[in-house]
Design an enzyme around this catalytic site. Structure first.
Site, PDB file in Angstrom:
ATOM      1  N   GLY A  12       2.139  40.271   3.347  1.00  0.00           N
ATOM      2  CA  GLY A  12       3.455  39.916   3.893  1.00  0.00           C
ATOM      3  C   GLY A  12       3.332  38.667   4.752  1.00  0.00           C
ATOM      4  O   GLY A  12       2.314  38.463   5.401  1.00  0.00           O
ATOM      5  N   GLY A 110      -3.625  40.298   6.295  1.00  0.00           N
ATOM      6  CA  GLY A 110      -3.749  41.537   7.060  1.00  0.00           C
ATOM      7  C   GLY A 110      -4.819  42.440   6.462  1.00  0.00           C
ATOM      8  O   GLY A 110      -5.747  41.964   5.786  1.00  0.00           O
ATOM      9  N   ASP A 135       2.069  43.682  12.416  1.00  0.00           N
ATOM     10  CA  ASP A 135       1.747  45.072  12.773  1.00  0.00           C
ATOM     11  C   ASP A 135       0.622  45.178  13.799  1.00  0.00           C
ATOM     12  O   ASP A 135       0.440  46.226  14.408  1.00  0.00           O
ATOM     13  CB  ASP A 135       1.327  45.860  11.522  1.00  0.00           C
ATOM     14  CG  ASP A 135       2.471  46.041  10.549  1.00  0.00           C
ATOM     15  OD1 ASP A 135       3.615  45.703  10.917  1.00  0.00           O
ATOM     16  OD2 ASP A 135       2.224  46.517   9.425  1.00  0.00           O
ATOM     17  N   GLU A 230       8.632  52.391  11.573  1.00  0.00           N
ATOM     18  CA  GLU A 230       8.909  52.783  10.170  1.00  0.00           C
ATOM     19  C   GLU A 230       8.130  54.023   9.747  1.00  0.00           C
ATOM     20  O   GLU A 230       8.599  54.842   8.978  1.00  0.00           O
ATOM     21  CB  GLU A 230       8.434  51.669   9.233  1.00  0.00           C
ATOM     22  CG  GLU A 230       9.324  50.520   9.038  1.00  0.00           C
ATOM     23  CD  GLU A 230       8.581  49.475   8.214  1.00  0.00           C
ATOM     24  OE1 GLU A 230       9.190  48.956   7.275  1.00  0.00           O
ATOM     25  OE2 GLU A 230       7.406  49.171   8.502  1.00  0.00           O
ATOM     26  N   ARG A 291      24.162  55.701  16.270  1.00  0.00           N
ATOM     27  CA  ARG A 291      24.178  54.598  15.303  1.00  0.00           C
ATOM     28  C   ARG A 291      22.736  54.176  15.017  1.00  0.00           C
ATOM     29  O   ARG A 291      21.850  54.432  15.820  1.00  0.00           O
ATOM     30  CB  ARG A 291      24.930  53.386  15.879  1.00  0.00           C
ATOM     31  CG  ARG A 291      26.414  53.587  16.022  1.00  0.00           C
ATOM     32  CD  ARG A 291      27.122  53.579  14.672  1.00  0.00           C
ATOM     33  NE  ARG A 291      28.563  53.630  14.806  1.00  0.00           N
ATOM     34  CZ  ARG A 291      29.308  54.732  14.890  1.00  0.00           C
ATOM     35  NH1 ARG A 291      28.718  55.923  14.902  1.00  0.00           N
ATOM     36  NH2 ARG A 291      30.617  54.662  14.983  1.00  0.00           N
TER      37      ARG A 291
END
Ligand code: F6P
Length: 379
Positions: A12, A110, A135, A230, A291
């Site tokens: 990424g 990474g 990360d 996540e 929310r």
């Protein structure tokens, strides 16, 4: 003899990649008179021999640019998708490396990239890597570039969510990147003053979170910010995965092990990344409106922070020096104020996760943050 160097960015993207390319490139050319080419779209470009010359001109004006001027991809040399088939393309990589008469290949990436780089080193290429990822989970380095910028963006988002959550007396659950490691959610959660922080390393109990939010309400605080990584996982999901992993260890046949691995993947899919479900459960349990805000790739985009530019430049220029010294098979790592070479074997396949005893965890507990676990709370 001037050395010929190849460079690529894989995995990424993140802010700071261009600063690192520039750091390697300028130092390699100005100080060591090396010659540099950049392969496009990660390892794929090396297989397909797609490259650009990285001379002085190409390296100018990129320090502050987000993304990577080389492009990137998650392709692995040994498992590459070629016209719909998964093939081992390592031989093509070795061939192109030799055809370009490269003395070294620099891979910016990474955890996955570190593994792929080590495999290429084992095939006889001179490989050197730099740690990048928002990360911050690359092993054996204090920090990787990209993290500081993402931390700033996620913190800013939490700051902004406060006023709207406060105005409407709502719970706002915000999802922050990090599938395996919770550095970003924990760091931004602490810096942004989130009331609840959930990270993969600390499985959560939804009832504990609901209690913490209800207590805030009783204390007159009519809103709550929940920062969720996540990969945050509930205690029941975590226990199921641990049980399956135990069975996998005991399994005798390869087939059984494969089956259980698949089962673990399904469990991870089911029990991780449940931000919407968390918001829904909290609404039910607390009777407060909730929310969800998913920060997503905003965290990876745009110009790198000053700290990331500095780190990427430091690691990049040190990388050129290691190439000059012919130190290969290493990752250039940040240790305090130093840059040190770490053998790729010590990095590949190892993740830097948040230890429970880390000072950030202690600080979060001490300021009254709920981490979703009864064992880790100050009230
Ligand atoms: O590698 C960093 C990262 O941003 C993770 O935090 C995130 O889970 C993942 O990449 C997303 O990957 P992609 O951009 O391929 O969807």
């Amino acid at each position: 003899m001037a050395k010929h160097i190849g460079i690529l960015t894989a995995g990424g993207d993140c802010p700071g990649l261009n600063a690192a390319i520039r750091g390697v490139g300028k130092s390699a050319q100005y100080i060591y008179n090396m010659d540099l080419i950049g392969f496009q779209q990660g390892f794929k470009g090396l297989v397909e021999n797609r490259f650009i010359r990285l001379d002085g001109e190409a390296l100018s004006g990129i320090l502050t640019l987000g993304g990577t001027i080389l492009g990137t991809s998650r392709d692995k040399p040994h498992k590459m998708n070629v016209a719909g088939n998964t093939l081992d393309m390592t031989d093509s990589i070795v061939e192109n490396y030799q055809n370009h008469h490269l003395d070294a290949l620099v891979c910016l990436g990474g955890g996955g990239t570190q593994k792929n780089a080590m495999k290429l080193q084992q095939r006889g290429l001179n490989v050197i890597t730099l740690p990048k990822t928002i990360d911050n989970d690359v092993a054996k380095t204090d920090i990787s570039f990209g993290f500081d910028t993402a931390l700033g963006i996620a913190t800013d988002a939490i700051d902004r969510l406060h006023s709207t959550a406060h105005s409407h007396h709502r719970i706002i659950v915000t999802e922050i990147m990090g599938h395996k490691a919770g550095w970003l959610a924990l760091g931004a959660g602490i810096a942004g003053g989130a009331d609840v922080i959930l990270i993969p390393e600390i499985p959560y109990d939804i009832n504990i979170i609901a209690e913490a939010i209800t207590k805030r309400s009783r204390d007159g605080k009519q809103f709550s910010i929940v920062a969720v990584a996540e990969g945050a996982i509930s205690t029941d999901g975590f226990e199921k995965i641990v049980e399956a992993e135990e069975r996998k260890k005991q399994a005798e046949s390869k087939e059984d092990k494969k089956k259980i691995s698949q089962e673990i993947k399904t469990l991870e899919k089911r029990y991780q990344g449940n931000t919407l479900e968390i918001a829904h459960q909290l609404e039910e349990l607390t009777r407060l409106e909730s929310r969800v805000t998913i920060l997503g790739h905003i965290q990876r985009g745009g110009t790198p922070s000053a700290a990331d530019r500095l780190l990427a430049t430091r690691l990049g220029t040190a990388c050129a020096s290691y190439i000059q010294e012919e130190q290969y098979g290493i990752m250039v790592s940040a240790k305090g104020n130093l840059t040190v070479p770490v053998p790729l074997e010590e990095v590949a396949g190892h993740l830097k996760l948040v230890p429970r005893e880390h000072s950030w965890v202690t600080s979060a507990i001490h300021v009254g943050t709920c981490l979703g676990s009864k064992d880790l709370q100050s009230y």
